[in-house]
Scaffold this motif. Structure first.
Motif, mmCIF file in Angstrom:
data_model
loop_
_atom_site.group_PDB
_atom_site.id
_atom_site.type_symbol
_atom_site.label_atom_id
_atom_site.label_comp_id
_atom_site.label_asym_id
_atom_site.label_seq_id
_atom_site.Cartn_x
_atom_site.Cartn_y
_atom_site.Cartn_z
ATOM 1 N N ARG A 42 0.909 -1.105 0.063
ATOM 2 C CA ARG A 42 0.109 0.025 -0.085
ATOM 3 C C ARG A 42 0.802 1.133 0.070
ATOM 4 O O ARG A 42 2.209 1.204 0.633
ATOM 5 N N GLN A 43 0.313 2.382 -0.526
ATOM 6 C CA GLN A 43 0.895 3.569 -0.575
ATOM 7 C C GLN A 43 0.537 4.168 0.916
ATOM 8 O O GLN A 43 -0.614 3.930 1.427
ATOM 9 N N ARG A 51 10.873 5.413 0.480
ATOM 10 C CA ARG A 51 11.341 4.386 1.135
ATOM 11 C C ARG A 51 10.797 2.957 0.996
ATOM 12 O O ARG A 51 11.696 2.088 0.849
ATOM 13 N N ARG A 52 9.697 2.785 0.720
ATOM 14 C CA ARG A 52 9.047 1.481 0.567
ATOM 15 C C ARG A 52 9.458 1.180 -0.726
ATOM 16 O O ARG A 52 9.911 -0.052 -0.687
ATOM 17 N N ALA A 53 9.425 1.957 -1.735
ATOM 18 C CA ALA A 53 9.959 1.701 -3.280
ATOM 19 C C ALA A 53 11.554 1.231 -3.317
ATOM 20 O O ALA A 53 11.926 -0.057 -3.601
ATOM 21 N N GLU A 68 9.944 -3.935 -8.779
ATOM 22 C CA GLU A 68 9.260 -2.476 -8.663
ATOM 23 C C GLU A 68 8.033 -2.467 -7.831
ATOM 24 O O GLU A 68 7.078 -3.170 -8.368
ATOM 25 N N TRP A 69 8.186 -1.839 -6.799
ATOM 26 C CA TRP A 69 6.812 -1.740 -5.840
ATOM 27 C C TRP A 69 5.751 -0.643 -6.523
ATOM 28 O O TRP A 69 6.253 0.099 -6.962
ATOM 29 N N GLY A 70 4.642 -0.944 -6.247
ATOM 30 C CA GLY A 70 3.528 -0.283 -6.869
ATOM 31 C C GLY A 70 3.071 -0.314 -8.352
ATOM 32 O O GLY A 70 2.301 0.460 -8.692
ATOM 33 N N ILE A 125 -4.518 -7.430 -7.948
ATOM 34 C CA ILE A 125 -5.328 -6.328 -8.065
ATOM 35 C C ILE A 125 -4.801 -5.059 -7.480
ATOM 36 O O ILE A 125 -4.260 -5.248 -6.490
ATOM 37 N N ALA A 126 -5.038 -3.803 -7.917
ATOM 38 C CA ALA A 126 -4.766 -2.600 -7.346
ATOM 39 C C ALA A 126 -6.040 -1.861 -7.264
ATOM 40 O O ALA A 126 -6.954 -1.695 -8.337
#
Length: 187
Positions: free
Chosen positions: A9-10, A146-148, A158-160, A167-168
Motif C-alpha cells: 500500500r501507499q 522508502r518503501r519502493a 518495482e513496488w507499486g 488487483i490494484a
C-alpha cells in the motif's frame, strides 16, 4: 498450500485498515505490526531498531557499500523466516514487508495493492495520524520512496506497479469499505 493475501500500500491509502477488515471478515489472522514483534523475538533486536531499519528505512547504495546494512540484512532474513512460518500455519493477511515476493513460490497468493491520489492520502494522514496539515505531501512522498527503495533493494522488483499484483484498488475513489468487499469477494 495456504491461501495468503498480501497487501502492499501507499502511505495514507488505508491499506492497513483494509487488510485488518478483510482478515476480520474472513476470520483469519492479519499480520502487520505483530510481524515486527515476531521478527524481534527471532533476531533479538529491539522494536525501535527494527522500526528504524525495516521496511521504511533507507536502503541506498551508499549505506549498503559502507556496511550499515548489516543489521537490516539480519532483520530481512528473520522477516523471511517469520513470514514463511506464518504462511505455513494457515491462511492469513500480511501487510507489506515484501511478503508478496517472499511467498511467491511458497503459498497460494492473492496480491493486493492499495493506492489513492495524494490529496486523499494527505487528508487521511492529517485526520487519522495527527499529521500536520501544512506539508503532509512531503511525508507521503518520503514514505513511499522508502518503501519502493526497500522493495527494490531486496527483491530487485518495482513496488507499486500494477502488473506485479493480482488487483490494484484506488481507495480514494471507491472507498475503504468497497475495497474490503472486493477483496473478500475475490478471495
Amino acid at each position: 498450500m495456504n491461501k495468503i493475501i498480501t497487501v502492499s500500500r501507499q502511505f495514507g491509502s488505508g491499506g492497513r485498515t483494509i487488510a485488518r477488515e478483510v482478515a476480520k471478515r474472513l476470520s483469519i489472522p492479519c499480520y502487520d505490526h505483530e510481524l515486527i514483534d515476531k521478527v524481534r523475538e527471532d533476531c533479538g533486536f529491539t522494536k525501535e531498531f527494527i522500526d528504524e531499519n525495516g521496511e521504511n528505512s533507507s536502503t541506498s547504495l551508499l549505506t549498503s557499500m559502507f556496511g550499515s546494512s548489516f543489521g537490516r540484512d539480519i532483520i530481512w532474513t528473520s522477516q523471511c523466516k517469520v513470514i514463511c512460518r506464518l504462511a505455513e500455519e494457515g491462511p492469513c493477511v500480511i501487510v507489506g514487508r515484501c511478503a508478496d515476493y517472499i511467498l511467491r513460490a511458497k503459498a497460494e497468493l492473492f496480491k493486493v495493492f492499495i493506492h489513492a491520489d495524494a490529496a486523499k492520502r494527505a487528508e487521511r494522514i492529517v485526520s487519522l495520524y495527527g499529521e500536520r496539515s501544512d506539508a503532509p505531501e512531503k511525508r507521503i512522498k518520503e514514505k513511499d520512496k522508502r518503501r519502493a527503495s526497500y522493495y527494490r533493494y531486496y527483491t530487485d522488483g518495482e513496488w507499486g506497479i500494477a502488473k506485479n499484483y493480482d488487483i490494484a484498488l484506488d481507495s480514494g475513489k471507491i472507498g475503504i469499505e468497497k475495497c474490503v468487499d472486493i477483496i473478500v469477494d475475490l478471495y
